[in-house]
Design a protein around this motif. Sequence first.
Motif, short mmCIF file in Angstrom:
data_model
loop_
_atom_site.label_atom_id
_atom_site.label_comp_id
_atom_site.label_asym_id
_atom_site.label_seq_id
_atom_site.Cartn_x
_atom_site.Cartn_y
_atom_site.Cartn_z
N ILE A 108 -37.01 5.32 27.04
CA ILE A 108 -35.89 4.48 26.61
C ILE A 108 -35.74 4.50 25.09
CG2 ILE A 108 -35.05 2.10 26.50
CD1 ILE A 108 -36.42 1.67 29.26
N VAL A 109 -36.87 4.38 24.38
CA VAL A 109 -36.83 4.41 22.91
C VAL A 109 -36.27 5.75 22.42
CG1 VAL A 109 -38.26 4.44 20.82
CG2 VAL A 109 -38.70 2.76 22.60
N ILE B 15 -28.84 6.47 17.73
CA ILE B 15 -28.80 6.13 16.30
C ILE B 15 -28.55 7.38 15.46
CG2 ILE B 15 -30.20 5.29 14.37
CD1 ILE B 15 -31.60 3.43 16.37
N ALA B 16 -29.20 8.48 15.81
CA ALA B 16 -29.04 9.73 15.05
C ALA B 16 -27.60 10.20 15.05
CB ALA B 16 -29.95 10.81 15.63
N THR C 53 -37.76 8.32 14.10
CA THR C 53 -37.55 9.26 15.20
C THR C 53 -36.13 9.80 15.16
OG1 THR C 53 -39.11 8.02 16.57
CG2 THR C 53 -37.67 9.57 17.70
N SER C 54 -35.18 8.93 14.90
CA SER C 54 -33.78 9.35 14.80
C SER C 54 -33.57 10.38 13.71
CB SER C 54 -32.88 8.13 14.53
OG SER C 54 -32.98 7.19 15.57
N SER C 55 -34.28 10.22 12.59
CA SER C 55 -34.13 11.17 11.49
C SER C 55 -34.60 12.57 11.89
CB SER C 55 -34.90 10.69 10.25
OG SER C 55 -36.30 10.84 10.42
N ILE D 174 -28.25 15.80 21.48
CA ILE D 174 -28.64 15.47 22.85
C ILE D 174 -29.71 16.43 23.35
CG2 ILE D 174 -27.83 15.33 25.24
CD1 ILE D 174 -25.09 14.43 24.07
N VAL D 175 -29.49 17.74 23.15
CA VAL D 175 -30.43 18.75 23.65
C VAL D 175 -31.79 18.61 22.98
CG1 VAL D 175 -30.91 21.22 23.81
CG2 VAL D 175 -28.60 20.36 24.25
N MET D 176 -31.79 18.57 21.63
CA MET D 176 -33.06 18.48 20.89
C MET D 176 -33.78 17.18 21.20
SD MET D 176 -33.92 21.01 19.16
CE MET D 176 -35.25 20.08 18.44
N GLY D 177 -33.03 16.10 21.25
CA GLY D 177 -33.64 14.81 21.51
C GLY D 177 -34.30 14.74 22.86
N LEU D 178 -33.64 15.24 23.87
CA LEU D 178 -34.18 15.18 25.23
C LEU D 178 -35.47 15.99 25.36
CD1 LEU D 178 -30.98 15.29 27.48
CD2 LEU D 178 -32.49 13.35 27.03
#
Length: 490
Positions: free
Chosen positions: A377-378, A385-386, A135-137, A160-164
């Motif tokens: 949370i994950v 991690i990313a 997921t981090s990758s 942060i933006v993409m992940g959220l």
Amino acid sequence: MHLIDYAIFVVYMLVMLGVGVYFFNKNKTAEDFYVSGRNMNSWHIGLSVVATDVGGGFSIGLGGLGFTMGISGSWMLFTGLLGAWLSAVFLIPKVSALGHKYKFFTFPQIFDHFYNAKVALLAGIISAIGYLGFTSSQVLAGAKLASATIEGLNLQTALIVMGLIAVIYTAIGGLKAVIYTDTIQWLVLIGGLVFIGIPVAYNAVGGYEAIKTTLAPEYLSLTNVKWYQILNWSITIIPIWFVGMTLYQRIYASKGEKEAKKAWLIAGVFEWPIMAFMGVILGMLAKVAANKGMFDGITDAANMDSEMGLPILLATILPVGLMGLMLSSYFSAILSTADSCLMAASGNIVTDIIAKFSKKELSHKKELRLSQLVTLIVGLLAILIASQMQNVLELMLYSYAFMVSGLFVPVIGALFWKKSHPTAAFWSMLFGGATTILLIVTENKLPLDLKLPEHLDANLYGISISLILFVTISLYHHNKKERQNGIQTN
């Protein structure tokens, strides 16, 4: 980017979030959340599988391979085709029936069925860690693309933006939202590549003549690859089709064995040659543009980050409107993989870890809310991690290798070898995964006389250790049981 491009991109992201919100009210139980009611058809499943497997990491990673080695980089996804078809023939007939009969949600539940709860718990931990890294990758891939194409956006903010965005619609929508958004995202990606990315880039760099005169001849050859590169890709990518939690979830979500097998055949063809060649060709075109000095501020193409070549190419050549569409296409690929991997890690933690230690059975509603909270949370941990990593393809392959070296041998043993033993499964998983991680972590710290051959992947050693332990311990317990039965008979 122009305001029009931003508008197109924002509308696209809102649509993806809208799909998640729509399915939020459709999910009544954890079964709805994790396996979408077990009634999906082959085309939705197949497109979701290829969107997840190729996705953003491989899209950006394939662009990097095309940038550094040309069309031979496409062989990496040929191993994906082999993996898909092999698992369709050997894995799905066994797993589909079990999944529907026993209402499985996750891959490690197979281990609980064939071995015991302790083995399943360890499998859940290994799978969760691997998919957290995966997921981090994908989040990193999205951040690289965004930071290279959106002026003034740095990598950390993009993360942060993409992940959220990925985390929110996955956490609220569940697997059905993931599968439907994957279908949309894959269609957007393939349309963007075929009708925008490749033709515009091809014309911008000067066509075939410019490619021939700018790149070394081996870039246009399918033999510009070493045997050990194909071996390393094979031992990492083919086995993932037998241990990937995202894939088991889709087998369980299919209406039945026939639908699942058809979905896997569809996915294999789209992986190679279609997506494979599109990815490396765009990477090659980026190398041509870099060599011709088309990238502002970049004068040394040889030393630039190869994975940034494709995003910078798109930002350089695409006109207003098309940039927003193409950016949406690549973010489609990224999100389609990130959401599935996030679902996999969440499923492992809730079903295979938390449930093992829970003293009381949760109601359907509480289990659903717990699943959504864990997914959130994950996702946040994946973003963290990313932020500490640099190379998308490297992070993906490390995550794959860790899961494969720990899980591949025991699952093959469970399904196809009657002498398999739970103790053998446990220790082969533990030492197989640990060997690979240890070799990766110490790669640059060992003295020269202790270093492994550079061309062989650490995963090969992890699988070998796992296989030796699994066979040895299984045979020991099998022979011990036969001796005991012999004594009792006498």
